[in-house]
Write a protein that holds these residues in place. Structure first.
Motif, PDB file in Angstrom:
ATOM      1  N   UNK A   1       0.993  -1.305  -0.149  1.00  0.00           N
ATOM      2  CA  UNK A   1       0.244  -0.055   0.024  1.00  0.00           C
ATOM      3  C   UNK A   1       1.051   1.124  -0.002  1.00  0.00           C
ATOM      4  N   UNK A   2       0.474   2.104  -0.663  1.00  0.00           N
ATOM      5  CA  UNK A   2       1.163   3.604  -0.587  1.00  0.00           C
ATOM      6  C   UNK A   2       0.200   4.684  -0.533  1.00  0.00           C
ATOM      7  N   UNK A   3       0.530   5.792   0.043  1.00  0.00           N
ATOM      8  CA  UNK A   3      -0.158   6.948   0.120  1.00  0.00           C
ATOM      9  C   UNK A   3       0.721   8.075   0.349  1.00  0.00           C
ATOM     10  N   UNK A   4       0.217   9.213  -0.346  1.00  0.00           N
ATOM     11  CA  UNK A   4       0.984  10.317  -0.288  1.00  0.00           C
ATOM     12  C   UNK A   4       0.538  11.261   0.858  1.00  0.00           C
ATOM     13  N   UNK A   5       1.484  12.129   1.279  1.00  0.00           N
ATOM     14  CA  UNK A   5       0.928  13.199   2.266  1.00  0.00           C
ATOM     15  C   UNK A   5       0.227  14.092   1.535  1.00  0.00           C
ATOM     16  N   UNK A   6      -0.368  15.063   2.210  1.00  0.00           N
ATOM     17  CA  UNK A   6      -1.295  16.175   1.523  1.00  0.00           C
ATOM     18  C   UNK A   6      -0.350  16.862   0.777  1.00  0.00           C
TER      19      UNK A   6
ATOM     20  N   UNK B   1      -2.606  -3.433  10.883  1.00  0.00           N
ATOM     21  CA  UNK B   1      -3.616  -3.730   9.946  1.00  0.00           C
ATOM     22  C   UNK B   1      -3.498  -2.694   8.556  1.00  0.00           C
ATOM     23  N   UNK B   2      -3.525  -1.441   8.837  1.00  0.00           N
ATOM     24  CA  UNK B   2      -3.636  -0.154   8.116  1.00  0.00           C
ATOM     25  C   UNK B   2      -2.827   0.996   8.420  1.00  0.00           C
ATOM     26  N   UNK B   3      -2.564   1.968   7.652  1.00  0.00           N
ATOM     27  CA  UNK B   3      -1.990   2.885   7.933  1.00  0.00           C
ATOM     28  C   UNK B   3      -2.486   4.439   6.907  1.00  0.00           C
ATOM     29  N   UNK B   4      -2.461   5.471   7.721  1.00  0.00           N
ATOM     30  CA  UNK B   4      -2.967   6.603   6.686  1.00  0.00           C
ATOM     31  C   UNK B   4      -2.063   7.943   7.305  1.00  0.00           C
ATOM     32  N   UNK B   5      -2.089   8.914   6.509  1.00  0.00           N
ATOM     33  CA  UNK B   5      -1.779   9.996   6.731  1.00  0.00           C
ATOM     34  C   UNK B   5      -2.962  11.111   7.443  1.00  0.00           C
TER      35      UNK B   5
ATOM     36  N   UNK C   1       6.047  13.792   1.756  1.00  0.00           N
ATOM     37  CA  UNK C   1       6.265  12.558   2.141  1.00  0.00           C
ATOM     38  C   UNK C   1       5.235  11.591   1.449  1.00  0.00           C
ATOM     39  N   UNK C   2       5.596  10.332   1.441  1.00  0.00           N
ATOM     40  CA  UNK C   2       5.067   9.233   1.170  1.00  0.00           C
ATOM     41  C   UNK C   2       5.175   8.099   1.957  1.00  0.00           C
ATOM     42  N   UNK C   3       4.116   7.222   2.291  1.00  0.00           N
ATOM     43  CA  UNK C   3       4.274   6.237   3.172  1.00  0.00           C
ATOM     44  C   UNK C   3       4.146   4.812   2.395  1.00  0.00           C
ATOM     45  N   UNK C   4       4.736   3.829   2.697  1.00  0.00           N
ATOM     46  CA  UNK C   4       4.606   2.410   2.205  1.00  0.00           C
ATOM     47  C   UNK C   4       4.121   1.363   3.140  1.00  0.00           C
ATOM     48  N   UNK C   5       3.005   0.732   2.948  1.00  0.00           N
ATOM     49  CA  UNK C   5       2.534  -0.393   3.925  1.00  0.00           C
ATOM     50  C   UNK C   5       3.178  -1.665   3.491  1.00  0.00           C
ATOM     51  N   UNK C   6       4.013  -2.226   4.349  1.00  0.00           N
ATOM     52  CA  UNK C   6       4.536  -3.662   4.154  1.00  0.00           C
ATOM     53  C   UNK C   6       3.795  -4.294   5.313  1.00  0.00           C
TER      54      UNK C   6
END
Length: 458
Positions: free
Chosen positions: A52-57, A94-98, A61-66
């Motif tokens: 999973x990937x999600x950009x910060x607004x 289980x999940x991550x978000x900005x 920054x960008x996060x990657x879920x492993x």
């Protein structure tokens, strides 16, 4: 439309909020590309395959879920040497978000034991016990100042309101649900909408101070709410239900002012245009026709099966739409896709019992605007973020588009490229199209005309 070459991907792909970059997961590598040139801007290596990937607004920054580890890694575009790794240990992730401020990451542990807010500024963390869901059940206000989090304890559902400034709990109140499914702030941040699980039809409107402003229940004794969505203008609330009905509520009275039924038989009087996807016949010039060796041998490698051309025919009513009898071991036919146009004038829906039909409803005139009947089941539909233009795919090599002026089929000029997912860039200039193991971008011309004759006020 112009299409780029296909590039490799093995997981999630998404545009940055500032429309300048594309993040692509290729196994354990995170590739950041420029939207215009598709050149590689940054390349980051994670410790495992990216789920999973999600950009910060702020697109910094960008996060990657492993999630196989489970672990979170975050990266900075302006400071490639900066790294962040979050590991919850035995609790898992289980999940991550900005968060809206782009400086905090919210993670939910396995089995929803706790939700943790991690700061990238001072490495502090805050815990919220017993979140109701992992990947949903959290909603932020438009200004990013407050968060509403669904929790459950002692067999009862609660809403926790947190300040995103210091992550302190501002208020906790119980809600009148049996099994809270989701919470969503209104676009003007004045109210919260909550809805129950499909076992009971219940849509609740709460004020931020915990008062129940309205309770909506269309019927009893059957499976209830499937999908709920605010209009971008905040004036309407659309509710898709298991009875194949779309109901639209007003924000002034919280009463239903429109009900739309998805019928398999469309009869007159009907002002909607019905578009049906058909194969386009081959145009052969019989004069001077000659057979090449490739045709004699049974075909050419350069003419793959997926490159057949299609078009839309306008059908006359009455017409019977393809209907699939629901399996006995699954829930009843339901409203499976619901999405508002950016100007809040149109809603597109797909009924799961008629997966090849896409319905477009005109809210300003309270009528059906169009039905698009495809050869294959509709996978994804997305509105242009800048105008009333809808793009959708069916897992074929064609891209489909609807505007108030008509419907179009676009052939993707890439061999063996079948579109299974698509995303708009936030400025409406570009589309990201995904195949099973590759992706491409398509530049989309600006839609200059106004939305037909839909200039009347609501």
């Amino acid at each position: 439309m112009e299409f780029t070459d296909a590039l490799k991907q093995s997981g999630p792909c998404c545009f940055s909020p500032n429309s300048r970059f594309i993040a692509v997961a290729v196994d354990y590598r995170l590739v950041i590309r420029d939207v215009v040139s598709l050149k590689v801007i940054q390349l980051f290596s994670c410790v495992d395959k990216i789920s999973y990937i999600e950009w910060a607004l702020d697109s910094e920054y960008i996060l990657c879920g492993l999630y196989k580890r489970p672990m979170i890694q975050a990266w900075s575009l302006s400071q490639p040497e900066w790294t962040c790794k979050i590991d919850e240990g035995p609790a898992g992730i289980a999940y991550a978000r900005w968060s809206p401020d782009s400086r905090h990451i919210l993670t939910t542990s396995d089995f929803q034991l706790r939700l943790t807010v991690w700061s990238l500024v001072n490495t502090a963390c805050v815990h919220v016990q017993w979140p109701k869901h992992a990947s949903k059940g959290i909603s932020f206000t438009q200004d990013g100042k407050f968060a509403a989090i669904c929790t459950r304890r002692d067999c009862k559902d609660y809403i926790n309101l947190l300040s995103c400034h210091n992550w302190e709990i501002m208020r906790v109140f119980a809600v009148d649900t049996l099994d809270l499914a989701e919470v969503e702030w209104s676009p003007d941040d004045s109210a919260l909408v909550l809805w129950d699980s499909p076992l009971e039809y219940k849509v609740l409107i709460y004020s931020p101070d915990g008062r129940c402003l309205f309770k909506y229940q269309a019927y009893e004794g059957g499976l209830g709410v499937k999908t709920v969505s605010w209009s971008p203008c905040g004036q309407f609330l659309a509710v898709g239900s298991y009875d194949q009905m779309l109901r639209v509520l007003s924000h002034l009275t919280w009463k239903t002012f429109a009900e739309f039924m998805h019928l398999s038989a469309v009869r007159a009087p009907c002002s909607a245009a019905v578009f049906k996807e058909v194969d386009e016949p081959l145009q052969i010039d019989v004069f001077g026709l000659c057979l090449s060796d490739d045709l004699i041998d049974g075909g050419s490698e350069n003419d793959p099966e997926g490159q057949s051309r299609v078009r839309y025919d306008i059908m006359e009513v009455p017409i019977t739409l393809p209907f699939q009898k629901p399996p006995v071991d699954k829930p009843n036919p339901k409203q499976g896709l619901l999405s508002w146009s950016s100007d809040s004038k149109y809603i597109c829906t797909r009924n799961d019992s008629m997966p090849t039909a896409l319905w477009i409803w005109d809210i300003s005139h309270l009528e059906l605007a169009a039905i698009l009947v495809q050869k294959d089941a509709i996978r994804t539909a997305a509105w242009d973020p800048t105008c009333a233009r809808l793009v959708f795919c069916t897992g074929s090599s064609h891209l489909y588009m609807w505007t108030p002026s008509g419907a179009y089929c676009v052939n993707v000029p890439l061999p063996e490229f079948n579109i299974i997912d698509l995303k708009w860039n936030s400025d409406g200039s570009c589309l990201l199209l995904k195949d099973k193991d590759s992706f491409c971008c398509a530049s989309v011309p600006l839609l200059c005309e106004s939305s037909d004759d839909d200039s009347s006020d609501y």
